[in-house]
Design an enzyme around this catalytic site. Structure first.
Site, PDB file in Angstrom:
ATOM      1  N   TYR A 152       0.834  -1.218   0.000  1.00 50.12           N
ATOM      2  CA  TYR A 152       0.000   0.000   0.000  1.00 50.12           C
ATOM      3  C   TYR A 152       0.864   1.262   0.000  1.00 50.12           C
ATOM      4  O   TYR A 152       0.588   2.212  -0.748  1.00 50.12           O
ATOM      5  CB  TYR A 152      -0.908  -0.059   1.230  1.00 50.12           C
ATOM      6  CG  TYR A 152      -1.920   1.036   1.381  1.00 50.12           C
ATOM      7  CD1 TYR A 152      -3.152   0.980   0.727  1.00 50.12           C
ATOM      8  CD2 TYR A 152      -1.687   2.120   2.233  1.00 50.12           C
ATOM      9  CE1 TYR A 152      -4.105   1.969   0.913  1.00 50.12           C
ATOM     10  CE2 TYR A 152      -2.634   3.112   2.423  1.00 50.12           C
ATOM     11  CZ  TYR A 152      -3.841   3.033   1.759  1.00 50.12           C
ATOM     12  OH  TYR A 152      -4.787   4.016   1.953  1.00 50.12           O
ATOM     13  N   LYS A 156       0.855   4.115  -2.832  1.00 51.90           N
ATOM     14  CA  LYS A 156       0.486   5.506  -2.517  1.00 51.90           C
ATOM     15  C   LYS A 156       1.620   6.478  -2.834  1.00 51.90           C
ATOM     16  O   LYS A 156       1.372   7.633  -3.205  1.00 51.90           O
ATOM     17  CB  LYS A 156       0.044   5.613  -1.055  1.00 51.90           C
ATOM     18  CG  LYS A 156      -1.290   4.902  -0.752  1.00 51.90           C
ATOM     19  CD  LYS A 156      -2.397   5.313  -1.715  1.00 51.90           C
ATOM     20  CE  LYS A 156      -3.785   4.963  -1.219  1.00 51.90           C
ATOM     21  NZ  LYS A 156      -4.830   5.273  -2.219  1.00 51.90           N
TER      22      LYS A 156
HETATM   23  N1  LIG Z   1      -9.602   5.750   5.429  1.00 51.40           N
HETATM   24  C1  LIG Z   1      -8.374   6.230   5.579  1.00 51.40           C
HETATM   25  O1  LIG Z   1      -7.900   6.431   6.706  1.00 51.40           O
HETATM   26  C2  LIG Z   1      -7.523   6.535   4.364  1.00 51.40           C
HETATM   27  C3  LIG Z   1      -6.281   7.141   4.579  1.00 51.40           C
HETATM   28  C4  LIG Z   1      -5.477   7.427   3.498  1.00 51.40           C
HETATM   29  C5  LIG Z   1      -5.898   7.139   2.210  1.00 51.40           C
HETATM   30  N2  LIG Z   1      -7.116   6.543   2.026  1.00 51.40           N
HETATM   31  C6  LIG Z   1      -7.493   6.244   0.649  1.00 51.40           C
HETATM   32  O2  LIG Z   1      -8.724   6.872   0.338  1.00 51.40           O
HETATM   33  C7  LIG Z   1      -9.458   6.085  -0.598  1.00 51.40           C
HETATM   34  C8  LIG Z   1     -10.840   5.767  -0.043  1.00 51.40           C
HETATM   35  O3  LIG Z   1     -10.690   5.115   1.211  1.00 51.40           O
HETATM   36  P1  LIG Z   1     -11.927   4.726   2.155  1.00 51.40           P
HETATM   37  O4  LIG Z   1     -11.410   4.752   3.538  1.00 51.40           O
HETATM   38  O5  LIG Z   1     -13.130   5.522   1.793  1.00 51.40           O
HETATM   39  O6  LIG Z   1     -12.099   3.170   1.733  1.00 51.40           O
HETATM   40  P2  LIG Z   1     -13.377   2.217   1.677  1.00 51.40           P
HETATM   41  O7  LIG Z   1     -12.818   0.837   1.769  1.00 51.40           O
HETATM   42  O8  LIG Z   1     -14.416   2.632   2.647  1.00 51.40           O
HETATM   43  O9  LIG Z   1     -13.941   2.480   0.200  1.00 51.40           O
HETATM   44  C9  LIG Z   1     -13.216   2.121  -0.936  1.00 51.40           C
HETATM   45  C10 LIG Z   1     -14.166   1.875  -2.085  1.00 51.40           C
HETATM   46  O10 LIG Z   1     -13.391   1.516  -3.235  1.00 51.40           O
HETATM   47  C11 LIG Z   1     -14.085   0.499  -3.915  1.00 51.40           C
HETATM   48  N3  LIG Z   1     -13.193  -0.306  -4.742  1.00 51.40           N
HETATM   49  C12 LIG Z   1     -12.240  -1.180  -4.330  1.00 51.40           C
HETATM   50  N4  LIG Z   1     -11.671  -1.764  -5.385  1.00 51.40           N
HETATM   51  C13 LIG Z   1     -12.234  -1.265  -6.485  1.00 51.40           C
HETATM   52  C14 LIG Z   1     -12.059  -1.473  -7.877  1.00 51.40           C
HETATM   53  N5  LIG Z   1     -11.162  -2.360  -8.339  1.00 51.40           N
HETATM   54  N6  LIG Z   1     -12.823  -0.767  -8.747  1.00 51.40           N
HETATM   55  C15 LIG Z   1     -13.742   0.108  -8.299  1.00 51.40           C
HETATM   56  N7  LIG Z   1     -13.954   0.359  -6.987  1.00 51.40           N
HETATM   57  C16 LIG Z   1     -13.208  -0.317  -6.089  1.00 51.40           C
HETATM   58  C17 LIG Z   1     -14.696  -0.352  -2.795  1.00 51.40           C
HETATM   59  O11 LIG Z   1     -15.755  -1.170  -3.283  1.00 51.40           O
HETATM   60  C18 LIG Z   1     -15.145   0.729  -1.823  1.00 51.40           C
HETATM   61  O12 LIG Z   1     -16.474   1.140  -2.031  1.00 51.40           O
HETATM   62  C19 LIG Z   1      -8.606   4.829  -0.857  1.00 51.40           C
HETATM   63  O13 LIG Z   1      -7.804   5.024  -2.002  1.00 51.40           O
HETATM   64  C20 LIG Z   1      -7.730   4.769   0.376  1.00 51.40           C
HETATM   65  O14 LIG Z   1      -6.555   4.054   0.139  1.00 51.40           O
HETATM   66  C21 LIG Z   1      -7.934   6.242   3.076  1.00 51.40           C
END
Ligand SMILES: NC(=O)c1ccc[n+]([C@@H]2O[C@H](COP(=O)([O-])OP(=O)(O)OC[C@H]3O[C@@H](n4cnc5c(N)ncnc54)[C@H](O)[C@@H]3O)[C@@H](O)[C@H]2O)c1
Length: 251
Positions: A152, A156
């Site tokens: 990851y 990123k």
């Molecule tokens: N939550 C955190 O603390 C955090 C921190 C840093 C970065 N992020 C990044 O932010 C973004 C959103 O995170 P989140 O916490 O809302 O995650 P989440 O898991 O709640 O939502 C992610 C969504 O992406 C969809 N998804 C996964 N694989 C897919 C694919 N191949 N095609 C289409 N859709 C797909 C999933 O079905 C899900 O609805 C991600 O890229 C994550 O890495 C999150």
């Protein structure tokens, strides 16, 4: 109000993507709510429509270039040229390096990196034609390194390089490309991490908040607000940047 545009938000069925889709709609844009399962996008579309916005649900695996090409063509047909793209879809497959499988590595690279590549490649054709575009990529504070996240953190960090390269290549067409590196955001992704390490989510949140300068964890709306800033017409001179949205200088 600024010009109405067509936005695609990937991974928008829940979490940060959902909050971003709602926010871009509130900003006046038409929104394609894209996620793996089209039916999972429907409640977000309904919420947008109930608030007076325009949206469609699009089922698509961003790591599959054929599905992406079909999805982007459909958005163009049904809503218009997609010139705002938020590459938000993401997964985690955490493990220490000695336990991480090749499958864990490939799955994360495919969704985050190949997914952003596929989506950007398909949408840039419309952006360059329209002489306007906004690309926003979801990076993470994990790009700086995080235990158990070799796959990851690499993806990123890679997205930051991709962001800057798109800024350089597409700038002359009125396209900006920027990244957001969130810290701890309260979503199902962080809930899954809490479950994996065996800590109740509430305790996990309290523990995280104690380490964050503003003394709270982030909410999806904190990230949606930053996406909104990047996508604003008036942000056209902001490109190739990474904003760490983490309640402090880093997580
Ligand atoms: N939550 C955190 O603390 C955090 C921190 C840093 C970065 N992020 C990044 O932010 C973004 C959103 O995170 P989140 O916490 O809302 O995650 P989440 O898991 O709640 O939502 C992610 C969504 O992406 C969809 N998804 C996964 N694989 C897919 C694919 N191949 N095609 C289409 N859709 C797909 C999933 O079905 C899900 O609805 C991600 O890229 C994550 O890495 C999150």
């Amino acid at each position: 109000m600024s010009t109405q545009r067509v936005a695609i938000v990937t991974g928008a069925a829940r979490g940060i993507g959902k909050a971003t889709a709602l926010r871009l709609s509130a900003d006046g844009h038409k929104v394609a709510v894209l996620d793996l399962d089209e039916s999972a996008c429907a409640p977000v579309v309904e919420e947008i429509k109930a608030a007076g916005g325009e949206a469609i649900a699009v089922g698509c695996d961003v790591s599959n270039s054929e599905q992406v090409a079909a999805a982007v063509a459909r958005v163009n047909d049904e809503l218009g040229a997609p010139v705002i793209l938020v590459n938000n879809a993401g997964i985690i497959r955490d493990n220490l390096i000695f336990k991480m499988t090749e499958g864990d590595w490939d799955a994360v690279m495919n969704v985050h990196l190949k997914g952003a590549f596929n989506m950007t490649k398909a949408c840039q054709a419309f952006m360059t034609q329209e002489k306007f575009g906004r690309i926003v990529n979801l990076s993470s504070t994990s790009a700086l390194g995080n235990r158990g996240q070799a796959n990851y953190s690499t993806a990123k960090a890679g997205l930051q390089g991709f962001t800057k390269t798109m800024a350089i290549e597409l700038g002359k067409f009125g396209v900006t490309s920027n990244a957001i590196a969130p810290g701890f955001i309260q979503t199902e992704m962080t809930a899954a991490t809490a479950e994996r390490v065996g800590v109740p989510f509430d305790d996990f949140i309290k523990g995280a908040a104690a380490q964050i300068p503003v003394t709270r964890v982030g909410q999806p709306e904190d990230i949606a607000n930053t996406v909104s800033f990047y996508c604003d017409e008036r942000s056209g001179f902001v490109s190739g940047q990474v904003i760490y949205v983490a309640g402090g200088p880093k997580d």
